[in-house]
Design a protein around this motif. Sequence first.
Motif, PDB file in Angstrom:
ATOM      1  N   LEU A 175      -7.778  -6.036 -11.958  1.00 28.98           N
ATOM      2  CA  LEU A 175      -8.417  -5.113 -12.902  1.00 28.98           C
ATOM      3  C   LEU A 175      -7.408  -4.635 -13.948  1.00 28.98           C
ATOM      4  CD1 LEU A 175     -10.651  -2.924 -10.528  1.00 28.98           C
ATOM      5  CD2 LEU A 175     -11.395  -4.740 -12.064  1.00 28.98           C
ATOM      6  N   ALA A 176      -6.191  -4.312 -13.493  1.00 28.93           N
ATOM      7  CA  ALA A 176      -5.161  -3.837 -14.436  1.00 28.93           C
ATOM      8  C   ALA A 176      -4.839  -4.920 -15.456  1.00 28.93           C
ATOM      9  CB  ALA A 176      -3.910  -3.425 -13.669  1.00 28.93           C
ATOM     10  N   ALA A 177      -4.779  -6.164 -15.002  1.00 36.12           N
ATOM     11  CA  ALA A 177      -4.486  -7.267 -15.929  1.00 36.12           C
ATOM     12  C   ALA A 177      -5.603  -7.442 -16.949  1.00 36.12           C
ATOM     13  CB  ALA A 177      -4.281  -8.557 -15.145  1.00 36.12           C
ATOM     14  N   GLN A 178      -6.807  -6.979 -16.594  1.00 35.66           N
ATOM     15  CA  GLN A 178      -7.945  -7.079 -17.526  1.00 35.66           C
ATOM     16  C   GLN A 178      -8.058  -5.847 -18.431  1.00 35.66           C
ATOM     17  OE1 GLN A 178     -11.470  -7.893 -15.142  1.00 35.66           O
ATOM     18  NE2 GLN A 178     -10.224  -9.230 -13.872  1.00 35.66           N
ATOM     19  N   GLY A 179      -7.081  -4.953 -18.328  1.00 37.32           N
ATOM     20  CA  GLY A 179      -7.093  -3.800 -19.215  1.00 37.32           C
ATOM     21  C   GLY A 179      -7.704  -2.555 -18.610  1.00 37.32           C
ATOM     22  N   VAL A 180      -8.110  -2.618 -17.341  1.00 37.30           N
ATOM     23  CA  VAL A 180      -8.625  -1.407 -16.679  1.00 37.30           C
ATOM     24  C   VAL A 180      -7.436  -0.498 -16.388  1.00 37.30           C
ATOM     25  CG1 VAL A 180      -9.743  -0.523 -14.597  1.00 37.30           C
ATOM     26  CG2 VAL A 180     -10.577  -2.629 -15.661  1.00 37.30           C
ATOM     27  N   LEU A 181      -7.598   0.786 -16.661  1.00 39.51           N
ATOM     28  CA  LEU A 181      -6.533   1.749 -16.379  1.00 39.51           C
ATOM     29  C   LEU A 181      -6.579   2.085 -14.892  1.00 39.51           C
ATOM     30  CD1 LEU A 181      -7.361   3.911 -19.488  1.00 39.51           C
ATOM     31  CD2 LEU A 181      -5.413   2.371 -19.238  1.00 39.51           C
ATOM     32  N   VAL A 182      -5.449   1.999 -14.227  1.00 42.36           N
ATOM     33  CA  VAL A 182      -5.406   2.266 -12.795  1.00 42.36           C
ATOM     34  C   VAL A 182      -4.390   3.377 -12.544  1.00 42.36           C
ATOM     35  CG1 VAL A 182      -5.063   1.311 -10.480  1.00 42.36           C
ATOM     36  CG2 VAL A 182      -5.968  -0.154 -12.307  1.00 42.36           C
ATOM     37  N   GLY A 183      -4.845   4.486 -11.992  1.00 45.64           N
ATOM     38  CA  GLY A 183      -3.967   5.607 -11.699  1.00 45.64           C
ATOM     39  C   GLY A 183      -4.039   5.969 -10.231  1.00 45.64           C
ATOM     40  N   VAL A 184      -3.151   6.870  -9.812  1.00 44.71           N
ATOM     41  CA  VAL A 184      -3.067   7.238  -8.403  1.00 44.71           C
ATOM     42  C   VAL A 184      -3.217   8.750  -8.265  1.00 44.71           C
ATOM     43  CG1 VAL A 184      -1.492   7.407  -6.433  1.00 44.71           C
ATOM     44  CG2 VAL A 184      -1.643   5.269  -7.735  1.00 44.71           C
ATOM     45  N   ALA A 185      -4.056   9.168  -7.322  1.00 36.00           N
ATOM     46  CA  ALA A 185      -4.148  10.577  -6.946  1.00 36.00           C
ATOM     47  C   ALA A 185      -3.948  10.639  -5.439  1.00 36.00           C
ATOM     48  CB  ALA A 185      -5.503  11.161  -7.331  1.00 36.00           C
ATOM     49  N   SER A 186      -2.762  11.086  -5.025  1.00 36.97           N
ATOM     50  CA  SER A 186      -2.421  11.048  -3.596  1.00 36.97           C
ATOM     51  C   SER A 186      -1.847  12.386  -3.169  1.00 36.97           C
ATOM     52  CB  SER A 186      -1.401   9.926  -3.362  1.00 36.97           C
ATOM     53  OG  SER A 186      -0.879  10.008  -2.060  1.00 36.97           O
ATOM     54  N   LYS A 187      -2.277  12.849  -2.000  1.00 36.54           N
ATOM     55  CA  LYS A 187      -1.687  14.077  -1.456  1.00 36.54           C
ATOM     56  C   LYS A 187      -0.484  13.662  -0.633  1.00 36.54           C
ATOM     57  CE  LYS A 187      -5.451  17.370  -1.541  1.00 36.54           C
ATOM     58  NZ  LYS A 187      -6.445  18.134  -0.797  1.00 36.54           N
ATOM     59  N   ASN A 188       0.666  13.733  -1.223  1.00 39.51           N
ATOM     60  CA  ASN A 188       1.900  13.286  -0.600  1.00 39.51           C
ATOM     61  C   ASN A 188       3.077  13.936  -1.308  1.00 39.51           C
ATOM     62  OD1 ASN A 188       1.940  11.313   1.599  1.00 39.51           O
ATOM     63  ND2 ASN A 188       0.659  10.030   0.277  1.00 39.51           N
ATOM     64  N   ASP A 189       4.276  13.764  -0.720  1.00 39.24           N
ATOM     65  CA  ASP A 189       5.495  14.089  -1.448  1.00 39.24           C
ATOM     66  C   ASP A 189       5.831  12.884  -2.315  1.00 39.24           C
ATOM     67  OD1 ASP A 189       5.823  16.610  -0.324  1.00 39.24           O
ATOM     68  OD2 ASP A 189       6.773  15.769   1.473  1.00 39.24           O
ATOM     69  N   PRO A 190       6.359  13.120  -3.516  1.00 36.21           N
ATOM     70  CA  PRO A 190       6.600  11.997  -4.433  1.00 36.21           C
ATOM     71  C   PRO A 190       7.605  10.964  -3.905  1.00 36.21           C
ATOM     72  CG  PRO A 190       6.726  14.096  -5.597  1.00 36.21           C
ATOM     73  CD  PRO A 190       6.617  14.421  -4.148  1.00 36.21           C
ATOM     74  N   GLY A 191       8.623  11.409  -3.167  1.00 44.05           N
ATOM     75  CA  GLY A 191       9.698  10.494  -2.741  1.00 44.05           C
ATOM     76  C   GLY A 191       9.208   9.288  -1.952  1.00 44.05           C
ATOM     77  N   PRO A 192       8.551   9.502  -0.801  1.00 42.41           N
ATOM     78  CA  PRO A 192       8.097   8.353   0.000  1.00 42.41           C
ATOM     79  C   PRO A 192       7.121   7.454  -0.763  1.00 42.41           C
ATOM     80  CG  PRO A 192       7.905  10.405   1.238  1.00 42.41           C
ATOM     81  CD  PRO A 192       8.262  10.783  -0.152  1.00 42.41           C
ATOM     82  N   VAL A 193       6.290   8.050  -1.607  1.00 40.68           N
ATOM     83  CA  VAL A 193       5.331   7.247  -2.388  1.00 40.68           C
ATOM     84  C   VAL A 193       6.082   6.322  -3.341  1.00 40.68           C
ATOM     85  CG1 VAL A 193       3.622   7.386  -4.251  1.00 40.68           C
ATOM     86  CG2 VAL A 193       3.374   8.820  -2.224  1.00 40.68           C
ATOM     87  N   ALA A 194       7.066   6.888  -4.049  1.00 39.35           N
ATOM     88  CA  ALA A 194       7.842   6.064  -4.992  1.00 39.35           C
ATOM     89  C   ALA A 194       8.529   4.927  -4.242  1.00 39.35           C
ATOM     90  CB  ALA A 194       8.858   6.933  -5.717  1.00 39.35           C
ATOM     91  N   GLU A 195       9.029   5.231  -3.056  1.00 42.02           N
ATOM     92  CA  GLU A 195       9.725   4.211  -2.268  1.00 42.02           C
ATOM     93  C   GLU A 195       8.755   3.104  -1.825  1.00 42.02           C
ATOM     94  OE1 GLU A 195      12.610   4.361   1.517  1.00 42.02           O
ATOM     95  OE2 GLU A 195      12.449   6.265   0.445  1.00 42.02           O
ATOM     96  N   ALA A 196       7.582   3.507  -1.386  1.00 41.95           N
ATOM     97  CA  ALA A 196       6.600   2.498  -0.941  1.00 41.95           C
ATOM     98  C   ALA A 196       6.119   1.653  -2.119  1.00 41.95           C
ATOM     99  CB  ALA A 196       5.411   3.193  -0.274  1.00 41.95           C
ATOM    100  N   LEU A 197       5.922   2.299  -3.272  1.00 42.64           N
ATOM    101  CA  LEU A 197       5.445   1.545  -4.445  1.00 42.64           C
ATOM    102  C   LEU A 197       6.526   0.625  -5.007  1.00 42.64           C
ATOM    103  CD1 LEU A 197       3.321   4.236  -6.368  1.00 42.64           C
ATOM    104  CD2 LEU A 197       2.493   2.281  -5.048  1.00 42.64           C
ATOM    105  N   ALA A 198       7.767   0.860  -4.615  1.00 44.27           N
ATOM    106  CA  ALA A 198       8.856  -0.009  -5.083  1.00 44.27           C
ATOM    107  C   ALA A 198       9.064  -1.211  -4.159  1.00 44.27           C
ATOM    108  CB  ALA A 198      10.143   0.810  -5.189  1.00 44.27           C
ATOM    109  N   ARG A 199       8.319  -1.297  -3.075  1.00 49.38           N
ATOM    110  CA  ARG A 199       8.513  -2.418  -2.142  1.00 49.38           C
ATOM    111  C   ARG A 199       8.224  -3.754  -2.822  1.00 49.38           C
ATOM    112  NH1 ARG A 199       5.767  -1.083   3.626  1.00 49.38           N
ATOM    113  NH2 ARG A 199       5.420  -3.328   3.499  1.00 49.38           N
ATOM    114  N   ALA A 200       9.090  -4.733  -2.546  1.00 51.27           N
ATOM    115  CA  ALA A 200       8.981  -6.037  -3.225  1.00 51.27           C
ATOM    116  C   ALA A 200       7.740  -6.800  -2.791  1.00 51.27           C
ATOM    117  CB  ALA A 200      10.235  -6.850  -2.952  1.00 51.27           C
ATOM    118  N   ASP A 201       7.212  -6.483  -1.596  1.00 52.17           N
ATOM    119  CA  ASP A 201       6.050  -7.246  -1.122  1.00 52.17           C
ATOM    120  C   ASP A 201       4.714  -6.625  -1.556  1.00 52.17           C
ATOM    121  OD1 ASP A 201       6.466  -5.038   0.479  1.00 52.17           O
ATOM    122  OD2 ASP A 201       5.749  -6.009   2.317  1.00 52.17           O
ATOM    123  N   LEU A 202       4.763  -5.571  -2.379  1.00 51.25           N
ATOM    124  CA  LEU A 202       3.525  -4.998  -2.911  1.00 51.25           C
ATOM    125  C   LEU A 202       2.800  -6.070  -3.732  1.00 51.25           C
ATOM    126  CD1 LEU A 202       2.496  -1.939  -2.826  1.00 51.25           C
ATOM    127  CD2 LEU A 202       3.161  -1.849  -5.219  1.00 51.25           C
TER     128      LEU A 202
END
Lengths: 571, 80
Positions: A267-294
């Motif tokens: 969807l993102a490649a087709q121009g759909v805007l994709v955002g995240v709304a998560s109840k979390n601390d930012p640190g672990p989320v940033a770390e998980a989103l940086a994983r190479a196997d995502l």
Amino acid sequence: MTLREAILAAARPAHGAPYRLQLCCGFEPLHLVSFLKGHLAERLRGAGPEQSRPVAVSTGVFGDLPGNVERALAAEGAEPLAVVVEWTDVDPRLGLREGYRPALDLESSIIGDATARLSALERLLTGAAAGRRIVLALPATPLPPWLPALAGQASAFTLGLKARLAGFAAACAAAGVRVAEPLSGAAYELRTHLLNGFPYVTAHADLLAASLAGLLLPPAPAKGLITDLDNTVWAGIVGDDGPSNVHWSLEKHARVHGLYQQLLAGLAAQGVLVGVASKNDPGPVAEALARADLLLPSESLFPVETHWGPKSESIRRIARAWNIGLDAIVFVDDNPIELEEVRQAIPEVECHLFPSGDSNAALELFGKLRARFAREKVTEEDRLRAASLRNAAQLEQESLDGGGKESLLSGLEARITLNFAQDPFDPRSLELLNKTNQFNLNGRRWEESEFRAFLSDPKALLAVVSYEDRFGALGKIAVAAGLKQDDGLYLKSWVMSCRAFSRRIEYSTLRALFERSGAGAIRLDWQATARNNPVRQMLDALCGPVPDSGPLALSREHFDRCCPALYAAVS
Amino acid sequence: MSEASTRQRLLECLRTVFPAEKEEVLAAASAATHPDWDSLAQVTLITLVEEEFAVSVPEEKYGELTSFQAMLAYLETPRA
């Protein structure tokens, strides 16, 4: 829709110029006309009360599909065509209504004649597809039961026939004809076919009409998807399990989350805007989103809202960053309580439960999301959209950081290009006119045939505006459509993408329109809507407080006096 | 199913095809007397009746059910 519902839907009061469709088929169209009218009327009504229009469907003569297509194409105007092909049109010997004595070389004779007929129809449709909207449905009736084959066997003859049909459909699709997906379920009714020439059961006529109406008047796709992360993008709770212990692989029985990531990436490649709304601390989320196997590029997620506040607040902030309406947003979360909180706080947002423990239900959700964001083609502007929004956020930040707006705009190295070519038809210009709400001169929507007819007027002037600066290209972001008159220009429509705000592109566009048309004055067909305040602000700045509806006259002299400093290079 | 409800539902079928007509005109209408009751209206009416009453009208009846009263009588006749 039942036949009664279709007739009543088509009979409801509607105003404006009729939406005209040419239905081309070789059978008696009977109830298909009623269902088409009903579905088209509903779609026009669903696009907003101001779009409600009566529907007129014209048909041709019985048994002459190619002749009907030829006559429809030869008629004045660029009305859309719905072409419904049945096996009888491919070769009369493939129908059940007409009798004939079988010949020895029946199969090769049919294949030869069918190939010639399909080629002739293909030439007609592909030759006309650039000039008008054409939708096509392929045969749904059964082949005759006396063709030689074992029970359950697909014979070489049948497969050869279907291969020729597929080749015909593929050539039409490549030329821009919208081809309907085959429908499942019973389609044929010999009783009505023999009695009155109409070959379909009413349920099939309804589905076929709905499908064709959907291709003729596709719904505006949603623009942005906001997703939760835990037990949605991945299995597990990142704050509890840790960034390396959330999963989306088959081995960890979490493949459904990997599929969801792939859907978001697509969807993102087709121009759909994709955002995240998560109840979390930012640190672990940033770390998980940086994983190479995502399985989705993390840069395709923007903005990422991670905090412990209500998700409705995150959604409002993301909508502001995207600069789109809340009704263009879809929200996905695995927690029914979060969904309910959003539903109550922002009823405009469409909410979907992610069924993390039910793979089949998840696949059903993915189908719904794909349909909700469906678009026919991915344009350069679609690919640029997310990056340009990030750039806009950066632009705003730089403006706030100091230096002021004039300093910022003068240092943008902005280049604006106006393309006044009206041929070939550019679908992007129509897309912009029909989906832009905020910077929209009057909220006017254009039906494709109406827009093509407008462009064929020698007095028509169309400007398609592209923009780029040191932050990157925004692509085609504005369209102005007007009519040249004796000493001026009458601007009927003018829209600009919200991604292009705050750069004074609208002023550069007006200046270029004055220069191109040589007009001493531009009359603007201004009409306030619930959402076009950005246009009102510009008009107020130029003309003083404006009434709710126009037309407004703007002289060249007055414009030059009131126009703010413009820094962009215009070509 | 009561007689009144069959009659009312059949009237709604006819009203869909002839929306401007009053109830008494619809109840007396037939292909022979109503100017708009042509072959297209006949096919549409039969399909609306089939849809509304979940029946399949036999082919040999198509030519007989050409008035409100004939349709009502057909619908009220018990079938196996």
